[in-house]
Design a protein around this motif. Structure first.
Motif, PDB file in Angstrom:
ATOM      1  N   TRP A  51       0.627  -0.981  -0.082  1.00  0.00           N
ATOM      2  CA  TRP A  51      -0.017   0.051  -0.076  1.00  0.00           C
ATOM      3  C   TRP A  51       0.764   1.329  -0.057  1.00  0.00           C
ATOM      4  O   TRP A  51       0.598   2.203  -0.649  1.00  0.00           O
ATOM      5  CB  TRP A  51      -0.857   0.091   1.317  1.00  0.00           C
ATOM      6  N   SER A  52       1.960   1.409   0.853  1.00  0.00           N
ATOM      7  CA  SER A  52       2.524   2.557   0.861  1.00  0.00           C
ATOM      8  C   SER A  52       3.658   3.160   0.054  1.00  0.00           C
ATOM      9  O   SER A  52       3.508   4.086  -0.489  1.00  0.00           O
ATOM     10  CB  SER A  52       3.333   2.348   2.396  1.00  0.00           C
ATOM     11  N   THR A  53       4.092   1.928  -0.936  1.00  0.00           N
ATOM     12  CA  THR A  53       5.048   2.469  -1.630  1.00  0.00           C
ATOM     13  C   THR A  53       4.724   2.073  -3.068  1.00  0.00           C
ATOM     14  O   THR A  53       5.384   2.605  -4.154  1.00  0.00           O
ATOM     15  CB  THR A  53       6.477   1.711  -1.511  1.00  0.00           C
ATOM     16  N   GLY A  54       3.810   1.007  -3.238  1.00  0.00           N
ATOM     17  CA  GLY A  54       3.313   0.639  -4.590  1.00  0.00           C
ATOM     18  C   GLY A  54       4.102  -0.504  -5.089  1.00  0.00           C
ATOM     19  O   GLY A  54       4.080  -0.893  -6.341  1.00  0.00           O
ATOM     20  N   THR A  55       5.157  -0.868  -4.312  1.00  0.00           N
ATOM     21  CA  THR A  55       6.018  -2.052  -4.751  1.00  0.00           C
ATOM     22  C   THR A  55       5.147  -3.370  -5.202  1.00  0.00           C
ATOM     23  O   THR A  55       4.276  -3.474  -4.365  1.00  0.00           O
ATOM     24  CB  THR A  55       6.861  -2.342  -3.719  1.00  0.00           C
ATOM     25  N   THR A  56       5.431  -3.801  -6.352  1.00  0.00           N
ATOM     26  CA  THR A  56       4.807  -4.915  -6.669  1.00  0.00           C
ATOM     27  C   THR A  56       5.737  -6.311  -6.889  1.00  0.00           C
ATOM     28  O   THR A  56       6.796  -6.142  -7.176  1.00  0.00           O
ATOM     29  CB  THR A  56       4.032  -4.699  -8.029  1.00  0.00           C
ATOM     30  N   ASN A  57       5.067  -7.209  -7.109  1.00  0.00           N
ATOM     31  CA  ASN A  57       5.761  -8.553  -7.356  1.00  0.00           C
ATOM     32  C   ASN A  57       4.727  -9.336  -8.028  1.00  0.00           C
ATOM     33  O   ASN A  57       3.599  -9.402  -7.622  1.00  0.00           O
ATOM     34  CB  ASN A  57       6.412  -9.062  -6.396  1.00  0.00           C
ATOM     35  N   TYR A  58       5.060 -10.370  -8.908  1.00  0.00           N
ATOM     36  CA  TYR A  58       4.142 -11.169  -9.691  1.00  0.00           C
ATOM     37  C   TYR A  58       4.903 -12.479  -9.818  1.00  0.00           C
ATOM     38  O   TYR A  58       5.773 -12.853  -9.924  1.00  0.00           O
ATOM     39  CB  TYR A  58       4.307 -10.494 -11.209  1.00  0.00           C
TER      40      TYR A  58
END
Length: 122
Positions: A51-58
C-alpha cells in the motif's frame, strides 16, 4: 469488521482483457495480494502490492500480462489482466496482510475475499 469485496470476474475469450477490483474496509493493511485457484488445484499466488510504496511482485506465469495497482483514496486494489489464456481460468481471491511485505505465501495473508470467477474460453 474487515471486508474484502472482489468484483469484475466473468467469461471472456482467449486474448481478451478483464479488470478485477477489490475494495478493502475495516482496518489498514500493509500489503494486498491476488491469488487464484483452479478446479482440483491448490491456491496459487498471482500478484501483490504494498500500500505505502506501490512496490509490486508477480508470479512468473502472469508477468508482462497482468498488472496490480491500487487507489489509496478508494481503498481499492485492481488486477488488470491482458492477453488472457484458458489456463488463467480460476476463482480469483483478494487477500490482505496486516503487516509485512509482498509475499507469495498464502499463509502470510490474514484476510481473504469471497472470490470472483474468471473463465477464459479458447
Amino acid at each position: 469488521q474487515v471486508q474484502l469485496v472482489e468484483s469484475g470476474g466473468g467469461l471472456v475469450q482467449a486474448g481478451d482483457s478483464l479488470r478485477l477490483s477489490c475494495v478493502a474496509s475495516g482496518r489498514t493493511f500493509s500489503t494486498m495480494g491476488w491469488f487464484r485457484q483452479a478446479p482440483g488445484k491448490e491456491r496459487e499466488f498471482v500478484a501483490a502490492i504494498r500500500w505505502s510504496t506501490g512496490t509490486t511482485n508477480y508470479a512468473d506465469s502472469v508477468k508482462g500480462r497482468f498488472t496490480i495497482s491500487r487507489d489509496n483514496a478508494k481503498n481499492t486494489v485492481y488486477l488488470q489482466m491482458n492477453s488472457l489464456k484458458p489456463e488463467d481460468t480460476a476463482v480469483y481471491f483478494c487477500a490482505a496482510r496486516a503487516y509485512g511485505l509482498g509475499s507469495a505465501n498464502i499463509y502470510d495473508y490474514n484476510y481473504w475475499g469471497q472470490g470472483t470467477q474468471v473463465t477464459v474460453s479458447s
